[in-house]
Design an enzyme around this catalytic site. Structure first.
Site, mmCIF file in Angstrom:
data_model
loop_
_atom_site.group_PDB
_atom_site.id
_atom_site.type_symbol
_atom_site.label_atom_id
_atom_site.label_comp_id
_atom_site.label_asym_id
_atom_site.label_seq_id
_atom_site.Cartn_x
_atom_site.Cartn_y
_atom_site.Cartn_z
ATOM 1 N N CYS A 104 0.868 -1.170 0.000
ATOM 2 C CA CYS A 104 0.000 0.000 0.000
ATOM 3 C C CYS A 104 0.908 1.224 0.000
ATOM 4 C CB CYS A 104 -0.940 -0.019 1.201
ATOM 5 S SG CYS A 104 -0.095 -0.017 2.794
ATOM 6 N N ALA A 105 0.433 2.355 0.501
ATOM 7 C CA ALA A 105 1.217 3.591 0.432
ATOM 8 C C ALA A 105 2.480 3.544 1.278
ATOM 9 C CB ALA A 105 0.348 4.771 0.874
#
Length: 465
Positions: A27-28
């Site tokens: 993810c980020a």
């Protein structure tokens, strides 16, 4: 061998080798592994890798925190070792089968609301900017008063600040259909039906207008700004669509499935689901108001202390529903400054560790982690530093409680949600900016001072090793 390639190689060895990796995605900020055998993971090795800011198990995934930007580069190198890389959606489906029922329910709630949050953030910023430009002091700089502002300009600002909440049921129904396997466009149309202009406006009814009465006892209104009616209509609608699709001939699927789904669901939503969950929503709102209205700043004290504990459990997405309701009903969000204090305090504790330690590696980890917290993302600070040494995390909780207490006493309330600390200043441009900055300074200062004096020394670093 490049630095990132070596980190990827050592990381895969630390999680038990490529043969132990069932799937990997990112993810980020984090690399997310699902493994066959948790016992094969060398957790100490993983956590001590360069650029790794912490690692932990959550929601059936072994999550390794690298931070924004870095995680993308390391993931590219991991993929070259021919592991089973999958999309976030695919891994989410796999991970969804793990954890207890409460965890799965909260995770699903997060999956529905997280994609909606960016537009609500934008709406909050628009509210803050409107509050800024409409202040008498700002208008005076241009030789204007509020009476000089044209009605057309005010209407334009209403388009920016009201649209997301007017059509919120459409956003919620779209996202719910998507998460539960329905056709998202059917969800959008169902949500739009709930706010159709032929229905009495929800805000008008709240101010005394009459709802439509069906069968003499069922009140039917528009559901502008409502969440739960659209959410449960979306769940049932997505399951109904799949049920119908399995049973109609393929040649008629394009015609019958959306027709029957929308027909059945709008009847159910307007006459059953809507009236029931509108009442439930009102109870939740009143309960939230009661908690926030506790005397002597108790709400800020309790929420400021426990918020980051709730973040660790992964069930903090439940606050999204409460914040949306507050914004929709009152146009402000008293949760935000309390959550901001809790977030800023963890950054303050991490900053104290960074400045006090003599370890170059820990400094290199703690300084960027504290900055990340000041930008509103606490995972690197919590899992990389504060929880690892325990005391800094607890000092951060105390700082959050004191900052939250100050926010409650001063009656702070943001114009939006989902952004905190430095980015969150944009939600307080309507005359609250000085108080907001003071709350952050208090939270950071208390957490920093307590961590510096009592929460960390390099002795803890040696004991942890």
């Amino acid at each position: 061998m490049s630095e990132n390639k070596k980190i990827a190689k050592d990381l895969l060895e630390g999680v038990g080798g490529t043969e132990n990796v069932k799937s990997v995605t990112h993810c980020a900020t984090r690399m997310r592994f699902i493994v066959y055998d948790e016992e094969k993971i060398d957790k100490e090795k993983v956590e001590n890798l360069d650029k790794v800011k912490g690692a932990f198990f959550n929601s059936g995934q072994y999550q390794v925190i690298f931070g924004t930007g870095t995680v993308n580069r390391v993931y590219e190198e991991v993929e070259k070792f021919e592991v089973n890389s999958v999309s976030k959606e695919e891994q989410k489906e796999e991970a969804a089968q793990q954890g207890n029922k409460l965890q799965r329910a909260i995770r699903t709630l997060g999956d529905v609301f997280v994609p909606i949050i960016p537009v609500l953030v934008a709406t909050g910023l628009f509210m803050g900017l409107r509050g800024l430009v409409m202040q008498d002091q700002i208008l005076a700089l241009f030789g204007l008063t509020e009476a000089d502002i044209s009605n057309n300009f005010l209407l334009f600002t209403e388009i920016l600040t009201d649209t997301a909440f007017v059509f919120l049921p459409a956003l919620v129904a779209w996202s719910t259909f998507r998460v539960f396997g329905g056709t998202p466009i059917i969800g959008i149309v169902l949500g739009l039906m709930l706010v159709s202009p032929v229905l009495p406006n929800a805000w008008g009814v709240a101010e005394g207008a009459d709802p439509l009465m069906f069968f003499g006892f069922i009140p039917v209104v528009g559901y502008q700004g409502s969440v739960l009616p659209a959410f449960f209509a979306g769940i049932i609608g997505a399951k109904l669509e799949k049920f119908i699709r399995k049973r109609v001939p393929e040649a008629l699927d394009l015609i019958l499935t959306p027709f029957l789904t929308l027909l059945i669901m709008i009847v159910a939503a307007l006459f059953v689901i809507g009236p029931i969950f509108h009442v439930v929503e009102e109870f939740i709102l009143q309960g939230t108001i009661a908690v926030l209205g506790l005397p002597f700043g108790l709400a800020g004290l309790l929420l400021g202390f426990f918020h980051q504990v709730i973040v660790i459990t992964g069930v903090h997405h439940i606050f999204n529903l409460l914040e949306i309701q507050l914004l929709e009903n009152f146009g402000n969000n008293p949760f935000n400054p309390i959550i901001t204090a809790a977030t800023a305090a963890q950054g303050g504790a991490t900053l104290a560790v960074a400045m006090k330690t003599k370890s170059a590696k820990l400094k290199a980890l703690a300084f960027p982690s504290s900055l990340s917290a000041f930008l509103g993302i606490t995972e690197p600070a919590i899992f990389g530093v504060n929880l690892r040494y325990v005391k800094p995390f607890f000092m951060g909780l105390i700082g959050g409680a004191v900052g939250g207490f100050a926010a409650s006493i001063m009656g702070l309330a943001g114009t939006g949600m989902a952004i905190t600390v430095i980015p969150g200043t944009l939600l307080y441009l309507d005359g609250q900016i000085l108080q907001y900055l003071l709350v952050n300074v208090i939270a950071i200062g208390v957490a920093f001072a307590l961590t510096w004096m009592f929460g960390f020394s390099d002795k803890e670093l040696k004991e942890t090793k």
